[in-house]
Scaffold this motif. Sequence first.
Motif: not given
Length: 296
Positions: A111-131
């Motif tokens: 995604f960043s290669a196609a849209h370099p102005k977009v940044e990401f925060t990626i967090l590790s969580r279990n499935s219930s926490d994600i919901l």
Amino acid sequence: MLDRLEMFIAVANERHFGRAAESLGITQPTLSHGIKQLEEQLGVQLVFRASRFGSLTPEGQSALVWARRIVGDVRQLKEEMRTARHGLAGRVRIAVVPTALTWASKLATAFSAAHPKVEFTILSRNSSDILSMLENLEIDAGISYIDNEPLGRVTTEPLYEEAYMLVCAEGSPFADRKTVRWEELDGTRLCLLTPDMQNRRIINENFAARKSTPVAAIESNSTVVLTASVMTGAWMTVLPRDLANFLAVGKPLRTIPLDGQVKRHRVGLIAPYREPHTPVLHALFDEARRVAIVER
């Protein structure tokens, strides 16, 4: 009123005035005053409190649904106007089940290669926490299981189907095997993810189908801990194929397919159901579809 609605959402999420104020970068008196003003504007009490947060009142519970909807709509409006002026930009917050973190990296990189102005925060969580985080507007999207447990009202895009591998040290009796049956691990020394992880529940289902009981003497929510434990030679673990192969690279480990999986569960991108999605989320779903096709 918007800033007060955001204060109210933060209090509902944190269930603590001090933590809510900290999450917003304001003082606790400012937060308390904002909640009081919101209650005066709406003409109802939203929070039971004495010297500290107690709980939401029934009116507060109803107001929370509206607050999330209004704040979500305003954020979408702002993003669409920003996109119209500057193109896709901003930061996307994604929470990911630990076993899919390699896929989160693939998606963010593409995604960043196609849209370099977009940044990401990626967090590790279990499935219930994600919901919960999706509902509370704490994240924009998640990567989780999409066909094993109820998700609620969300949009999904499949990424891959999970297949499982035994991960063992080079000196293990299983190290030279081409495949291993689940029941052969009955009584062996395993280290596995913690029971709150949906991946662990799926693994337990596979063992139960073979009338086997795994002995998980080490449980962790970190795949790094599992991998380090296996490297000692005293333990083995079970992980999804892509993650297992990634973690084993350059290490004295072997990954062996487990034969006879009960069912292959799908993992995919999820986001709260909304028509239309924000421009960034719409593009992210398109990219997820492309990444899934390429990886097949």
